[in-house]
Design a protein around this motif. Structure first.
Motif, PDB file in Angstrom:
ATOM      1  N   ASP A 110       0.824  -1.206   0.000  1.00  0.00           N
ATOM      2  CA  ASP A 110       0.000   0.000   0.000  1.00  0.00           C
ATOM      3  C   ASP A 110       0.858   1.258   0.000  1.00  0.00           C
ATOM      4  OD1 ASP A 110      -2.704   1.368   0.475  1.00  0.00           O
ATOM      5  OD2 ASP A 110      -1.522   2.088   2.177  1.00  0.00           O
ATOM      6  N   ARG A 111       1.887   1.284   0.849  1.00  0.00           N
ATOM      7  CA  ARG A 111       2.718   2.490   0.957  1.00  0.00           C
ATOM      8  C   ARG A 111       3.733   2.605  -0.177  1.00  0.00           C
ATOM      9  NH1 ARG A 111       2.492   4.800   6.099  1.00  0.00           N
ATOM     10  NH2 ARG A 111       0.401   4.381   6.932  1.00  0.00           N
ATOM     11  N   GLY A 112       4.310   1.480  -0.571  1.00  0.00           N
ATOM     12  CA  GLY A 112       5.396   1.553  -1.534  1.00  0.00           C
ATOM     13  C   GLY A 112       4.992   1.419  -2.982  1.00  0.00           C
ATOM     14  N   VAL A 113       3.859   0.775  -3.263  1.00  0.00           N
ATOM     15  CA  VAL A 113       3.481   0.505  -4.650  1.00  0.00           C
ATOM     16  C   VAL A 113       2.164   1.178  -5.017  1.00  0.00           C
ATOM     17  CG1 VAL A 113       2.970  -1.307  -6.332  1.00  0.00           C
ATOM     18  CG2 VAL A 113       4.704  -1.704  -4.558  1.00  0.00           C
ATOM     19  N   GLN A 114       1.136   0.925  -4.232  1.00  0.00           N
ATOM     20  CA  GLN A 114      -0.199   1.340  -4.645  1.00  0.00           C
ATOM     21  C   GLN A 114      -0.374   2.852  -4.635  1.00  0.00           C
ATOM     22  OE1 GLN A 114      -3.821  -1.157  -3.897  1.00  0.00           O
ATOM     23  NE2 GLN A 114      -4.237   0.465  -2.422  1.00  0.00           N
ATOM     24  N   LYS A 122      -5.237   2.817 -12.557  1.00  0.00           N
ATOM     25  CA  LYS A 122      -5.570   1.466 -12.987  1.00  0.00           C
ATOM     26  C   LYS A 122      -6.177   0.717 -11.804  1.00  0.00           C
ATOM     27  CE  LYS A 122      -1.969   1.113 -16.527  1.00  0.00           C
ATOM     28  NZ  LYS A 122      -0.800   0.324 -16.994  1.00  0.00           N
ATOM     29  N   PRO A 123      -7.509   0.706 -11.681  1.00  0.00           N
ATOM     30  CA  PRO A 123      -8.136   0.044 -10.525  1.00  0.00           C
ATOM     31  C   PRO A 123      -7.798  -1.440 -10.421  1.00  0.00           C
ATOM     32  CG  PRO A 123      -9.714   1.426 -11.696  1.00  0.00           C
ATOM     33  CD  PRO A 123      -8.490   1.354 -12.554  1.00  0.00           C
ATOM     34  N   GLU A 124      -7.495  -2.075 -11.559  1.00  0.00           N
ATOM     35  CA  GLU A 124      -7.192  -3.504 -11.518  1.00  0.00           C
ATOM     36  C   GLU A 124      -5.929  -3.817 -10.734  1.00  0.00           C
ATOM     37  OE1 GLU A 124      -7.780  -1.767 -14.187  1.00  0.00           O
ATOM     38  OE2 GLU A 124      -9.746  -2.481 -14.881  1.00  0.00           O
ATOM     39  N   GLN A 125      -5.071  -2.796 -10.529  1.00  0.00           N
ATOM     40  CA  GLN A 125      -3.839  -3.026  -9.782  1.00  0.00           C
ATOM     41  C   GLN A 125      -4.104  -3.410  -8.334  1.00  0.00           C
ATOM     42  OE1 GLN A 125      -0.759  -3.154 -10.944  1.00  0.00           O
ATOM     43  NE2 GLN A 125      -1.484  -2.761 -13.022  1.00  0.00           N
ATOM     44  N   ARG A 126      -5.299  -3.102  -7.840  1.00  0.00           N
ATOM     45  CA  ARG A 126      -5.640  -3.500  -6.476  1.00  0.00           C
ATOM     46  C   ARG A 126      -5.735  -5.022  -6.337  1.00  0.00           C
ATOM     47  NH1 ARG A 126      -7.621   0.511  -3.094  1.00  0.00           N
ATOM     48  NH2 ARG A 126      -8.073   2.531  -4.055  1.00  0.00           N
ATOM     49  N   LEU A 127      -5.911  -5.712  -7.447  1.00  0.00           N
ATOM     50  CA  LEU A 127      -6.076  -7.163  -7.406  1.00  0.00           C
ATOM     51  C   LEU A 127      -4.751  -7.918  -7.410  1.00  0.00           C
ATOM     52  CD1 LEU A 127      -9.005  -7.547  -9.977  1.00  0.00           C
ATOM     53  CD2 LEU A 127      -9.145  -7.428  -7.485  1.00  0.00           C
ATOM     54  N   VAL A 128      -3.644  -7.207  -7.574  1.00  0.00           N
ATOM     55  CA  VAL A 128      -2.346  -7.880  -7.652  1.00  0.00           C
ATOM     56  C   VAL A 128      -2.044  -8.686  -6.390  1.00  0.00           C
ATOM     57  CG1 VAL A 128       0.142  -7.514  -7.851  1.00  0.00           C
ATOM     58  CG2 VAL A 128      -1.432  -6.260  -9.338  1.00  0.00           C
ATOM     59  N   MET A 152      -3.965 -11.868  -6.506  1.00  0.00           N
ATOM     60  CA  MET A 152      -3.458 -12.794  -7.514  1.00  0.00           C
ATOM     61  C   MET A 152      -2.224 -13.534  -7.008  1.00  0.00           C
ATOM     62  SD  MET A 152      -3.924 -10.229 -10.779  1.00  0.00           S
ATOM     63  CE  MET A 152      -3.052 -11.309 -11.893  1.00  0.00           C
ATOM     64  N   VAL A 153      -1.378 -12.830  -6.272  1.00  0.00           N
ATOM     65  CA  VAL A 153      -0.154 -13.454  -5.767  1.00  0.00           C
ATOM     66  C   VAL A 153      -0.471 -14.448  -4.655  1.00  0.00           C
ATOM     67  CG1 VAL A 153       2.048 -13.013  -4.617  1.00  0.00           C
ATOM     68  CG2 VAL A 153       1.250 -11.483  -6.437  1.00  0.00           C
ATOM     69  N   THR A 154      -1.307 -14.029  -3.711  1.00  0.00           N
ATOM     70  CA  THR A 154      -1.605 -14.884  -2.559  1.00  0.00           C
ATOM     71  C   THR A 154      -2.593 -15.995  -2.887  1.00  0.00           C
ATOM     72  OG1 THR A 154      -3.333 -13.313  -1.881  1.00  0.00           O
ATOM     73  CG2 THR A 154      -1.134 -13.040  -0.923  1.00  0.00           C
ATOM     74  N   ALA A 155      -3.201 -15.964  -4.072  1.00  0.00           N
ATOM     75  CA  ALA A 155      -4.147 -17.027  -4.435  1.00  0.00           C
ATOM     76  C   ALA A 155      -3.466 -18.389  -4.458  1.00  0.00           C
ATOM     77  CB  ALA A 155      -4.770 -16.729  -5.796  1.00  0.00           C
ATOM     78  N   ALA A 156      -2.170 -18.411  -4.738  1.00  0.00           N
ATOM     79  CA  ALA A 156      -1.451 -19.687  -4.786  1.00  0.00           C
ATOM     80  C   ALA A 156      -1.337 -20.333  -3.417  1.00  0.00           C
ATOM     81  CB  ALA A 156      -0.059 -19.478  -5.382  1.00  0.00           C
ATOM     82  N   THR A 157      -1.472 -19.553  -2.353  1.00  0.00           N
ATOM     83  CA  THR A 157      -1.332 -20.123  -1.012  1.00  0.00           C
ATOM     84  C   THR A 157      -2.530 -20.983  -0.626  1.00  0.00           C
ATOM     85  OG1 THR A 157      -2.327 -18.167   0.024  1.00  0.00           O
ATOM     86  CG2 THR A 157       0.061 -18.159  -0.300  1.00  0.00           C
ATOM     87  N   ILE A 158      -3.678 -20.775  -1.274  1.00  0.00           N
ATOM     88  CA  ILE A 158      -4.876 -21.533  -0.900  1.00  0.00           C
ATOM     89  C   ILE A 158      -4.741 -23.011  -1.256  1.00  0.00           C
ATOM     90  CG2 ILE A 158      -7.361 -21.745  -1.276  1.00  0.00           C
ATOM     91  CD1 ILE A 158      -7.429 -18.727  -1.678  1.00  0.00           C
ATOM     92  N   PRO A 159      -4.424 -23.376  -2.499  1.00  0.00           N
ATOM     93  CA  PRO A 159      -4.229 -24.817  -2.767  1.00  0.00           C
ATOM     94  C   PRO A 159      -3.056 -25.400  -2.000  1.00  0.00           C
ATOM     95  CG  PRO A 159      -3.599 -23.486  -4.668  1.00  0.00           C
ATOM     96  CD  PRO A 159      -4.295 -22.569  -3.728  1.00  0.00           C
ATOM     97  N   ILE A 160      -2.030 -24.587  -1.717  1.00  0.00           N
ATOM     98  CA  ILE A 160      -0.908 -25.087  -0.921  1.00  0.00           C
ATOM     99  C   ILE A 160      -1.379 -25.452   0.484  1.00  0.00           C
ATOM    100  CG2 ILE A 160       1.287 -24.432   0.138  1.00  0.00           C
ATOM    101  CD1 ILE A 160       1.861 -22.747  -2.334  1.00  0.00           C
TER     102      ILE A 160
END
Length: 273
Positions: free
Chosen positions: A230-234, A246-252, A255-263
Motif C-alpha cells: 500500500d505504501r510503496g506501490v499502490q 488502474k483500478p485492476e492493480q488493487r487485485l495484484v 493474484m499473488v496470494t491465491a497460490a497459497t490456498i491450494p498449498i
C-alpha cells in the motif's frame, strides 16, 4: 449436537445461513447506502443493532433443554433457582460475550461514527437550511438528481442493478465467484476443525479452540506485506486528483496470494493422510 438431537449436517446450517447473509446483505444494503437520503451510517447502526438483538434468542435457545433436566429431578426445588442462573450463564456464555462486545461497538458507532457519504451530508445540510430559512428551493445535488425519479427506478438503481452487473459483466461475475469460493472454503475449514482435531488427533474442545489461532497468525503475517504494497506501490498509482489510474492493480496482492490456498489445502490433506 447432542443437546438438540441432530447430526453433523444440520449443525452446519447456521454457518451456511451466515454465509448467505454475509454475501446477500452487501448486495442490497451497500447500494442502498449510496442513496442521498439514506447514507452509510444508518446502515451500519441499524444492521449492528439487529445483530445485537438477535444474540438474545440465540443465548436463550437452551431454555427448554435445561428446563427438561430440572423437571427430571436433577435439582431439588430449593436449588433450582441457582441452577437455572448458573446454567443460563455458563451454557451460553460465549453468546452473551459476543452480544456485550457488539453492544459496545454499537454504542461507539452511534455516538462517534461520522457520515462519510458526501451526498448524504449535503442532503442533511440542505434539509437543515430549509428548516431554518423556510426556503423550500434549497436542495442538494442528490435531491435534484432523485427528485423526478420514480420509486421503481430508485429500487432498480440500489437493489436490482448490482445483480444485473454480476451476471452481465464477466469481470464482476468472475470476481464475485472468486470471493464466494474463498469464503466458502474458509467456512468449510471452520467446520472441519472439530472433525479433524477431535476425531483424528484426539484433541479436547479447548485444544481444538486453540487451533483457530492459526488464522490469527496468518492474518498478522499478511499485515506487513500489505502495508508495504500500500505504501510503496499502490500509492504511486494515484493521480494528483486522488483517483487511481488502474483500478485492476488493487487485485495484484490477491493474484499473488491465491497460490497459497491450494498449498494450504494440500498441506492439510497431506498431514491428514
Amino acid at each position: 449436537m447432542k443437546e438438540f438431537g441432530f447430526g453433523q449436517v444440520p449443525a452446519t446450517l447456521p454457518l451456511t445461513v451466515f454465509g448467505l447473509g454475509f454475501g446477500l446483505g452487501p448486495m442490497t444494503l451497500a447500494p442502498l447506502s449510496e442513496a442521498p437520503a439514506v447514507g452509510r451510517t444508518p446502515i451500519y447502526v441499524w444492521t449492528l443493532l439487529a445483530f445485537v438483538l438477535l444474540q438474545i434468542p440465540v443465548a436463550l435457545v437452551s431454555a427448554p433443554c435445561y428446563w427438561r433436566h430440572l423437571h427430571c429431578g436433577k435439582f431439588t426445588p430449593r436449588k433450582r433457582g441457582l441452577a437455572i442462573g448458573v446454567w443460563g450463564v455458563a451454557a451460553r456464555w460465549a453468546i452473551w460475550e459476543l452480544m456485550w462486545i457488539s453492544g459496545l461497538a454499537l454504542i461507539m458507532l452511534f455516538f462517534f461514527l461520522l457520515e462519510i457519504n458526501g451526498r448524504n451530508i449535503l442532503y442533511r445540510q440542505a434539509h437543515r437550511l430549509r428548516r431554518l430559512t423556510g426556503n423550500s428551493l434549497l436542495m442538494s445535488d442528490g435531491e435534484i438528481a432523485y427528485k423526478h425519479v420514480a420509486v421503481r427506478k430508485v429500487a432498480y438503481l440500489t437493489v436490482i442493478r448490482p445483480w444485473i452487473l454480476t451476471f452481465t459483466e464477466p469481470l464482476v461475475f468472475l470476481f464475485h465467484t472468486w470471493v464466494a469460493l474463498i469464503f466458502g472454503l474458509l467456512f468449510i475449514w471452520f467446520t472441519s476443525f472439530p472433525l479433524v482435531f477431535e476425531g483424528v488427533y484426539g484433541f479436547n474442545p479447548g485444544q481444538t479452540g486453540l487451533s483457530f489461532l492459526g488464522l490469527l497468525v496468518g492474518a498478522l503475517l499478511c499485515i506487513p506485506s500489505f502495508v508495504w504494497y500500500d505504501r510503496g506501490v499502490q500509492r504511486r498509482m494515484f493521480d494528483e486528483g486522488g483517483h487511481i489510474m488502474k483500478p485492476e492493480q488493487r487485485l495484484v496482492p490477491a493474484m499473488v496470494t491465491a497460490a497459497t490456498i491450494p498449498i494450504a489445502i494440500f498441506s492439510a490433506l497431506y498431514r491428514r493422510c
